[in-house]
Enzyme design. Structure first.
Site, PDB file in Angstrom:
ATOM      1  N   GLU A  53       9.412  -7.603   3.959  1.00  0.00           N
ATOM      2  CA  GLU A  53       8.943  -8.138   2.690  1.00  0.00           C
ATOM      3  C   GLU A  53       9.879  -7.710   1.567  1.00  0.00           C
ATOM      4  O   GLU A  53       9.984  -8.389   0.544  1.00  0.00           O
ATOM      5  CB  GLU A  53       7.517  -7.668   2.410  1.00  0.00           C
ATOM      6  CG  GLU A  53       6.830  -8.459   1.294  1.00  0.00           C
ATOM      7  CD  GLU A  53       5.337  -8.205   1.219  1.00  0.00           C
ATOM      8  OE1 GLU A  53       4.580  -8.984   1.832  1.00  0.00           O
ATOM      9  OE2 GLU A  53       4.935  -7.226   0.565  1.00  0.00           O
ATOM     10  N   LYS A  95      -5.734  -4.930  -5.942  1.00  0.00           N
ATOM     11  CA  LYS A  95      -5.328  -4.611  -7.313  1.00  0.00           C
ATOM     12  C   LYS A  95      -5.997  -5.568  -8.307  1.00  0.00           C
ATOM     13  O   LYS A  95      -6.553  -5.149  -9.317  1.00  0.00           O
ATOM     14  CB  LYS A  95      -3.806  -4.675  -7.449  1.00  0.00           C
ATOM     15  CG  LYS A  95      -3.299  -4.324  -8.846  1.00  0.00           C
ATOM     16  CD  LYS A  95      -1.800  -4.502  -8.983  1.00  0.00           C
ATOM     17  CE  LYS A  95      -1.029  -3.482  -8.189  1.00  0.00           C
ATOM     18  NZ  LYS A  95       0.432  -3.539  -8.458  1.00  0.00           N
ATOM     19  N   GLU A 101      -8.194 -13.125   1.050  1.00  0.00           N
ATOM     20  CA  GLU A 101      -8.659 -12.541   2.301  1.00  0.00           C
ATOM     21  C   GLU A 101      -9.566 -11.338   2.044  1.00  0.00           C
ATOM     22  O   GLU A 101     -10.634 -11.200   2.649  1.00  0.00           O
ATOM     23  CB  GLU A 101      -7.461 -12.104   3.167  1.00  0.00           C
ATOM     24  CG  GLU A 101      -6.528 -13.240   3.579  1.00  0.00           C
ATOM     25  CD  GLU A 101      -5.371 -13.428   2.625  1.00  0.00           C
ATOM     26  OE1 GLU A 101      -4.345 -13.971   3.043  1.00  0.00           O
ATOM     27  OE2 GLU A 101      -5.493 -13.035   1.431  1.00  0.00           O
ATOM     28  N   HIS A 104       8.436  -0.142  29.656  1.00  0.00           N
ATOM     29  CA  HIS A 104       7.957  -1.018  30.714  1.00  0.00           C
ATOM     30  C   HIS A 104       7.641  -2.401  30.170  1.00  0.00           C
ATOM     31  O   HIS A 104       6.883  -3.154  30.781  1.00  0.00           O
ATOM     32  CB  HIS A 104       6.724  -0.395  31.381  1.00  0.00           C
ATOM     33  CG  HIS A 104       7.041   0.875  32.105  1.00  0.00           C
ATOM     34  ND1 HIS A 104       7.349   0.918  33.437  1.00  0.00           N
ATOM     35  CD2 HIS A 104       7.145   2.153  31.650  1.00  0.00           C
ATOM     36  CE1 HIS A 104       7.600   2.166  33.790  1.00  0.00           C
ATOM     37  NE2 HIS A 104       7.479   2.937  32.722  1.00  0.00           N
ATOM     38  N   GLY A 155       2.698  -3.096  -3.485  1.00  0.00           N
ATOM     39  CA  GLY A 155       1.705  -2.936  -2.423  1.00  0.00           C
ATOM     40  C   GLY A 155       2.226  -2.191  -1.217  1.00  0.00           C
ATOM     41  O   GLY A 155       1.557  -1.308  -0.670  1.00  0.00           O
ATOM     42  N   ARG A 156       3.431  -2.507  -0.776  1.00  0.00           N
ATOM     43  CA  ARG A 156       3.975  -1.879   0.427  1.00  0.00           C
ATOM     44  C   ARG A 156       4.481  -0.460   0.160  1.00  0.00           C
ATOM     45  O   ARG A 156       4.933   0.217   1.082  1.00  0.00           O
ATOM     46  CB  ARG A 156       5.076  -2.749   1.027  1.00  0.00           C
ATOM     47  CG  ARG A 156       6.219  -3.084   0.079  1.00  0.00           C
ATOM     48  CD  ARG A 156       7.090  -4.209   0.658  1.00  0.00           C
ATOM     49  NE  ARG A 156       8.119  -4.673  -0.241  1.00  0.00           N
ATOM     50  CZ  ARG A 156       7.925  -5.561  -1.205  1.00  0.00           C
ATOM     51  NH1 ARG A 156       6.713  -6.049  -1.426  1.00  0.00           N
ATOM     52  NH2 ARG A 156       8.930  -5.969  -1.964  1.00  0.00           N
ATOM     53  N   LYS A 159      -0.064 -18.894   0.201  1.00  0.00           N
ATOM     54  CA  LYS A 159      -1.366 -18.488  -0.337  1.00  0.00           C
ATOM     55  C   LYS A 159      -1.927 -19.562  -1.268  1.00  0.00           C
ATOM     56  O   LYS A 159      -3.121 -19.887  -1.228  1.00  0.00           O
ATOM     57  CB  LYS A 159      -1.224 -17.154  -1.074  1.00  0.00           C
ATOM     58  CG  LYS A 159      -0.983 -15.968  -0.169  1.00  0.00           C
ATOM     59  CD  LYS A 159      -0.478 -14.766  -0.917  1.00  0.00           C
ATOM     60  CE  LYS A 159      -1.456 -14.250  -1.948  1.00  0.00           C
ATOM     61  NZ  LYS A 159      -0.981 -12.995  -2.582  1.00  0.00           N
TER      62      LYS A 159
END
Length: 552
Positions: free
Chosen positions: A359, A211, A217, A390, A273-274, A510
């Protein structure tokens, strides 16, 4: 509307009543609940927008549901839902509206922020996305050397990665198999190197999703992608505009990077964002499945939005799921929630839900800033299909932790193959039955088990689960499923009186990382002012880097 609920959660009458109720029925066995109510399995179900929910295998009674519904009323859930859909700034700590529901609103609907209808702008971006996706899909978007694009690499992190990669995997059945898709998120160089190792730069398109166009990153990976592209294509800066597009709101930074701002797809500060996979962040999804299928995905979202907005609290799928999470987290002390999709295409769905849920509601203060004195935000986790059986199901069945489970199944497979789907679905139903009813010592002994082995083979049962059953995994079905969990998270946050739309908890690390990164790479010995542990780690890293360089 008031910032926070004026009545603290633990003082609300329904909360107090639920505590007393739990003391009465908390130890009740599911075996007994079903024995007393033979029709329970048909009665405690709910169906809406193609999702059939069986919630009968929960440690609840009709009184429990009534009290949970009353808690939702006392928590102002209806008012909060109305405020969200009305574009009010319910994300109070960031002074923002919360309108991911506008991203999937049909043309002609009106959803306003500060008096401005945002739906036309949403559809303008969707239209541009559709035109661009068609050009790529039809081979009409040509790279710097004149070759058509064959591979799309989405570069983002958090919601700019988890949503697109989950949607691509979930809807791979509908994707254009002539195109390949890669996803890069981790700042670890290995992620980028492995994603691009076998690609032809002349046929590769990067979607840089950030954005602000400043995310550390994402922009680190974007810079590596630019270098990789230019190195292969002769170093001509004009090549960038043919191999990069942006999903961002920072036109100046996008242009400085070398991307044509005409190929920048924007979104808005009222999109978290999510909650953004159905915004321009979903550009890779649209290219993969096509604009028509993407519109089906949006229609599924919208259908669940309308159900959530209009259905009575007691017959509302997201409300019920959210309230059951509160019931187990706060009255049974359940610290985790397992989501177990029995469809290989949904293999990334639990990872997607981890960000959406944790979050959002991993908060320690209320909207009013007061410390909470109750549990919020359980840990969400899971794996697809029978793989988990399993692996970690042992803990769910016979461990000491109570782990409520959501099982997600489909009545039809997208890839019918012999008896596979019957066997897969049999495992869904068998696991929920085993978790609920277990196997007693008497039953184990009656099978001829040696006395010393009996305790090891006893299943206590009484482990709660929901079963969500859909017809088949279509784009529309995925939309309804994601929206179901989005709104369930909202319900939980409303009851807990926290803000599920900010994420200050990700900021401190961050900020510190930027400082530490400079200290790690500094040519001069930096003056360190961290704690003794962090200082020592930085010095050791620098020392090992220096010794490595000197030996080369």
């Amino acid at each position: 509307m008031a910032l926070a609920n004026p009545i603290p959660l633990t003082a609300r009458p329904a909360w107090v009543a639920l505590g007393e109720h739990h003391a009465e029925i908390g130890g009740t066995e599911l075996r007994d609940l079903f024995a007393r109510d033979p029709g329970r399995g048909e009665r405690l179900t709910l169906e809406a927008e193609g999702i059939y929910l069986d919630y009968s295998k929960n440690r609840i009674t009709d009184e429990t549901i009534g009290l949970l519904v009353q808690l939702a009323v006392e928590s102002g859930l209806r008012e909060r839902i109305a405020a969200m859909f009305a574009g009010e700034r319910i994300n109070a700590t960031e002074d923002r509206a919360v309108l991911h529901v506008a991203l999937r609103a049909p043309k002609g609907e009106r959803i306003a922020v500060d008096g401005i209808d945002v739906v036309p702008a949403v559809h303008e971006v969707l239209g541009r996305m559709g035109e661009f996706a068609d050009r790529v899909r039809r081979g009409r978007w040509l790279g710097h050397t004149g070759k058509a694009i064959r591979t799309i690499v989405n570069v983002g992190i958090g919601g700019s990665d988890l949503g697109p990669v989950m949607a691509y995997e979930a809807l791979r059945h509908y994707s254009d198999r002539e195109l390949s898709f890669r996803f890069v998120s981790n700042v670890d160089g290995t992620d980028f190197v492995e994603a691009t190792r076998d690609l032809d730069p002349a046929e590769t398109l990067f979607i840089i999703s950030s954005k602000t166009f400043t995310t550390l990153e994402t922009m680190t990976n974007a810079a590596s992608a630019r270098d990789w592209t230019l190195t292969a294509l002769g170093g001509d800066p004009s090549a960038i505009a043919k191999h990069f597009v942006a999903v961002s709101t920072n036109a100046e930074a996008v242009e400085a990077f070398g991307i044509d701002v005409m190929n920048m797809f924007g979104f808005w500060d009222w999109v978290g964002g999510r909650y953004s996979m159905d915004s321009a962040i979903g550009l890779s999804t649209m290219i993969a499945i096509g604009p028509d299928a993407f519109r089906e995905l949006l229609a599924g979202f919208h259908a669940m939005d309308e159900h959530f907005r209009t259905a009575p609290v007691e017959a509302n799928l997201p409300v019920l799921l959210g309230l059951l999470t509160v019931w187990y987290a706060d009255f049974f002390g359940a610290q985790t929630q397992a989501v177990l999709p029995y469809d290989q295409y949904l293999k990334r769905f639990p990872a997607y839900l981890q960000q959406l849920t944790m979050e959002s509601n991993g908060k320690h203060v209320t909207l009013g800033g007061a410390a909470v004195d109750y549990a919020t935000g359980p840990v969400y986790w899971g794996e697809p299909g029978t793989n988990g059986q399993h692996s970690f199901y042992q803990l769910i069945h016979q461990g000491t932790e109570l782990i409520p489970c959501d099982f997600i199944g489909f009545t039809h497979s997208l890839n019918p193959l012999g008896e596979h789907h019957d066997i897969l679905t049999a495992n869904v139903f068998a696991q929920t039955e085993a978790l609920a009813f277990g196997k007693t010592a008497e039953q184990v002994a009656a099978e001829g088990t040696p006395e010393w082995l009996v305790p090891h083979r006893v299943f206590e049962g009484n482990r709660p689960s929901n079963t969500l059953l859909l017809d088949r995994l279509t784009p529309r079905a995925l939309g309804t499923l994601v929206a179901l969990y989005e709104h369930s998270v909202f319900v939980q946050g409303t009851v807990w009186d926290v803000n599920p739309f900010d994420q200050w908890g990700v900021e401190l690390g961050k900020v510190l990382a930027r400082q530490v990164a400079g200290e790690l790479s500094s040519a001069e010995e930096p003056e360190l002012a961290h704690d003794s542990s962090t200082n020592a780690l930085i010095r050791r890293y620098r020392s090992r880097q220096e010794s490595s360089c000197s030996s080369e």
